[in-house]
Design a protein around this motif. Structure first.
Motif, PDB file in Angstrom:
ATOM      1  N   TYR A  88      50.615  36.215  10.375  1.00 33.27           N
ATOM      2  CA  TYR A  88      50.726  34.869   9.776  1.00 33.27           C
ATOM      3  C   TYR A  88      51.819  34.115  10.517  1.00 33.27           C
ATOM      4  N   PRO A  89      51.685  32.746  10.617  1.00 32.15           N
ATOM      5  CA  PRO A  89      52.679  31.958  11.354  1.00 32.15           C
ATOM      6  C   PRO A  89      53.975  31.797  10.560  1.00 32.15           C
ATOM      7  N   LEU A  90      55.116  31.941  11.286  1.00 25.25           N
ATOM      8  CA  LEU A  90      56.442  31.683  10.731  1.00 25.25           C
ATOM      9  C   LEU A  90      57.197  30.816  11.733  1.00 25.25           C
ATOM     10  N   THR A  91      57.783  29.710  11.259  1.00 23.82           N
ATOM     11  CA  THR A  91      58.464  28.761  12.130  1.00 23.82           C
ATOM     12  C   THR A  91      59.971  28.850  11.897  1.00 23.82           C
ATOM     13  N   ASP A  92      60.747  28.967  13.000  1.00 17.50           N
ATOM     14  CA  ASP A  92      62.210  29.058  12.842  1.00 17.50           C
ATOM     15  C   ASP A  92      62.827  27.666  12.734  1.00 17.50           C
ATOM     16  N   ASP A  93      64.189  27.605  12.671  1.00 16.52           N
ATOM     17  CA  ASP A  93      64.884  26.342  12.466  1.00 16.52           C
ATOM     18  C   ASP A  93      64.824  25.431  13.680  1.00 16.52           C
ATOM     19  N   LEU A  94      64.410  25.962  14.810  1.00 18.17           N
ATOM     20  CA  LEU A  94      64.301  25.157  16.021  1.00 18.17           C
ATOM     21  C   LEU A  94      62.886  24.641  16.227  1.00 18.17           C
ATOM     22  N   GLY A  95      62.002  25.005  15.308  1.00 17.32           N
ATOM     23  CA  GLY A  95      60.642  24.514  15.388  1.00 17.32           C
ATOM     24  C   GLY A  95      59.698  25.444  16.158  1.00 17.32           C
ATOM     25  N   ASN A  96      60.167  26.646  16.532  1.00 19.44           N
ATOM     26  CA  ASN A  96      59.313  27.622  17.244  1.00 19.44           C
ATOM     27  C   ASN A  96      58.495  28.416  16.225  1.00 19.44           C
ATOM     28  N   THR A  97      57.194  28.491  16.417  1.00 21.27           N
ATOM     29  CA  THR A  97      56.305  29.184  15.480  1.00 21.27           C
ATOM     30  C   THR A  97      55.858  30.499  16.113  1.00 21.27           C
ATOM     31  N   TYR A  98      55.912  31.609  15.290  1.00 21.38           N
ATOM     32  CA  TYR A  98      55.534  32.961  15.745  1.00 21.38           C
ATOM     33  C   TYR A  98      54.515  33.548  14.766  1.00 21.38           C
ATOM     34  N   ASN A  99      53.540  34.244  15.284  1.00 17.44           N
ATOM     35  CA  ASN A  99      52.583  34.968  14.439  1.00 17.44           C
ATOM     36  C   ASN A  99      53.151  36.366  14.193  1.00 17.44           C
ATOM     37  N   VAL A 100      53.436  36.668  12.934  1.00 19.50           N
ATOM     38  CA  VAL A 100      54.096  37.929  12.561  1.00 19.50           C
ATOM     39  C   VAL A 100      53.189  38.687  11.590  1.00 19.50           C
ATOM     40  N   LYS A 101      53.128  40.025  11.811  1.00 18.78           N
ATOM     41  CA  LYS A 101      52.318  40.837  10.900  1.00 18.78           C
ATOM     42  C   LYS A 101      52.906  40.800   9.510  1.00 18.78           C
ATOM     43  N   CYS A 102      52.006  40.596   8.504  1.00 13.65           N
ATOM     44  CA  CYS A 102      52.434  40.583   7.129  1.00 13.65           C
ATOM     45  C   CYS A 102      52.768  41.998   6.671  1.00 13.65           C
ATOM     46  N   PRO A 103      53.527  42.146   5.570  1.00 12.91           N
ATOM     47  CA  PRO A 103      53.884  43.494   5.107  1.00 12.91           C
ATOM     48  C   PRO A 103      52.657  44.385   4.854  1.00 12.91           C
ATOM     49  N   ALA A 104      51.561  43.820   4.325  1.00 13.17           N
ATOM     50  CA  ALA A 104      50.353  44.623   4.055  1.00 13.17           C
ATOM     51  C   ALA A 104      49.770  45.175   5.360  1.00 13.17           C
ATOM     52  N   GLN A 105      49.778  44.311   6.390  1.00 17.27           N
ATOM     53  CA  GLN A 105      49.230  44.774   7.679  1.00 17.27           C
ATOM     54  C   GLN A 105      50.129  45.846   8.293  1.00 17.27           C
ATOM     55  N   MET A 106      51.475  45.636   8.195  1.00 17.39           N
ATOM     56  CA  MET A 106      52.402  46.641   8.713  1.00 17.39           C
ATOM     57  C   MET A 106      52.238  47.976   7.972  1.00 17.39           C
ATOM     58  N   GLN A 107      52.034  47.884   6.601  1.00 14.77           N
ATOM     59  CA  GLN A 107      51.833  49.112   5.830  1.00 14.77           C
ATOM     60  C   GLN A 107      50.544  49.814   6.246  1.00 14.77           C
ATOM     61  N   ALA A 108      49.507  49.004   6.471  1.00 13.01           N
ATOM     62  CA  ALA A 108      48.232  49.595   6.911  1.00 13.01           C
ATOM     63  C   ALA A 108      48.374  50.272   8.274  1.00 13.01           C
ATOM     64  N   ASP A 109      49.118  49.571   9.157  1.00  9.25           N
ATOM     65  CA  ASP A 109      49.324  50.161  10.482  1.00  9.25           C
ATOM     66  C   ASP A 109      50.104  51.468  10.380  1.00  9.25           C
ATOM     67  N   VAL A 110      51.136  51.441   9.512  1.00  7.97           N
ATOM     68  CA  VAL A 110      51.924  52.670   9.325  1.00  7.97           C
ATOM     69  C   VAL A 110      51.054  53.769   8.731  1.00  7.97           C
ATOM     70  N   ASP A 111      50.239  53.399   7.730  1.00  8.89           N
ATOM     71  CA  ASP A 111      49.358  54.405   7.129  1.00  8.89           C
ATOM     72  C   ASP A 111      48.411  54.989   8.175  1.00  8.89           C
ATOM     73  N   THR A 112      47.908  54.067   9.025  1.00 11.90           N
ATOM     74  CA  THR A 112      46.998  54.561  10.089  1.00 11.90           C
ATOM     75  C   THR A 112      47.718  55.535  11.004  1.00 11.90           C
ATOM     76  N   VAL A 113      48.947  55.141  11.376  1.00 10.70           N
ATOM     77  CA  VAL A 113      49.722  56.021  12.244  1.00 10.70           C
ATOM     78  C   VAL A 113      50.028  57.344  11.546  1.00 10.70           C
ATOM     79  N   VAL A 114      50.429  57.199  10.246  1.00 11.46           N
ATOM     80  CA  VAL A 114      50.735  58.417   9.488  1.00 11.46           C
ATOM     81  C   VAL A 114      49.485  59.265   9.332  1.00 11.46           C
ATOM     82  N   GLY A 115      48.345  58.547   9.025  1.00 13.87           N
ATOM     83  CA  GLY A 115      47.089  59.309   8.904  1.00 13.87           C
ATOM     84  C   GLY A 115      46.735  60.015  10.201  1.00 13.87           C
ATOM     85  N   ASN A 116      46.915  59.245  11.266  1.00 16.21           N
ATOM     86  CA  ASN A 116      46.650  59.876  12.568  1.00 16.21           C
ATOM     87  C   ASN A 116      47.606  61.030  12.824  1.00 16.21           C
ATOM     88  N   ALA A 117      48.864  60.806  12.416  1.00 13.44           N
ATOM     89  CA  ALA A 117      49.849  61.876  12.596  1.00 13.44           C
ATOM     90  C   ALA A 117      49.484  63.091  11.759  1.00 13.44           C
TER      91      ALA A 117
END
Length: 238
Positions: A48-77
């Protein structure tokens, strides 16, 4: 530090208004980011997009996506850990099998060494048997030569015996012929004796006086009679 004395009230108000707008935009973005879902967002990848105080916008993984990625990694592990454990178990089984194979190989090596020793012994015996066979062949050849010589001598003896037998047969034939001749001579002599006896009997039965010629009349002599059994200087006449 900026010099505020150069900023007008309108400029300062605009900057404050821009800052408030930026903060509000960030808060809206933050709420969307915090409520984001797996594979959600404008790019459908959980960012999802997040814009800093200088007006720069970044697409950052949401907590749900990060948890899913971690679960995938953990599952794979976890899967990898399970696979690793299975691999370890298989490796242990392979090690046990390898140990068994090594033991079997050692046993086979011992058997092979024993077989090699037996083969060497058999080879030595074969060499001895070969030598004995060579000696036997030499003796057999000598025996064959002696047998051939004996056969030759026997053949010569047989030939000589056959010749002797033929000579004996010839002698027997000659003896038989001599016997026949002797028998014929004996028969002739017997016949002559019989004839002489008959002649003498005929002479004895006549009326003539038996005479003996003392002197040959051809020489001027005379015929003188005398008994047939008279004895003269020349012997007794019949």
């Amino acid at each position: 530090m900026p010099v505020l004395s150069n900023i007008t009230t309108a400029t300062l108000a605009q900057k404050i208004s821009d800052m408030v707008d930026s903060w509000r935009t960030f808060m809206v973005q933050l709420r969307a980011w915090l409520a984001g879902t797996v594979n959600g967002g404008p790019n459908n990848d959980g960012t999802y997009p997040l814009t800093d105080d200088l007006g720069n916008t970044y697409n950052v993984k949401c907590p749900a996506q990060m948890q899913a990625d971690v679960d995938t990694v953990v599952g794979n592990a976890t899967t990898q850990a399970t696979n690793a454990a299975a691999s370890a178990t298989a490796a242990a089984a392979s090690a046990t099998s390898a140990a068994s194979s090594a033991s079997a190989a050692a046993t086979s090596a011992t058997g092979a060494a024993s077989s090699a020793t037996t083969a060497a012994t058999n080879a030595s015996l074969a060499a001895t048997y070969r030598t004995d066979a060579g000696n036997s062949a030499t003796a057999a050849a000598a025996s064959a030569a002696a047998a051939a010589a004996s056969a030759t001598a026997t053949s010569t003896d047989a030939t000589n015996a056959h010749a002797d037998r033929l000579a004996c047969d010839a002698d027997a034939t000659a003896t038989a012929a001599d016997k026949v001749s002797c028998d014929a001579d004996a028969a002739t002599a017997s016949s002559a004796a019989s004839s002489a006896a008959a002649t003498w009997a005929a002479i004895s039965g006549t009326s003539y006086v038996q005479t003996v010629i003392l002197v040959d009349p051809l020489d001027g002599g005379s015929i003188t009679t005398a008994p047939a059994d008279a004895i003269f200087d020349c012997g007794t006449l019949p």
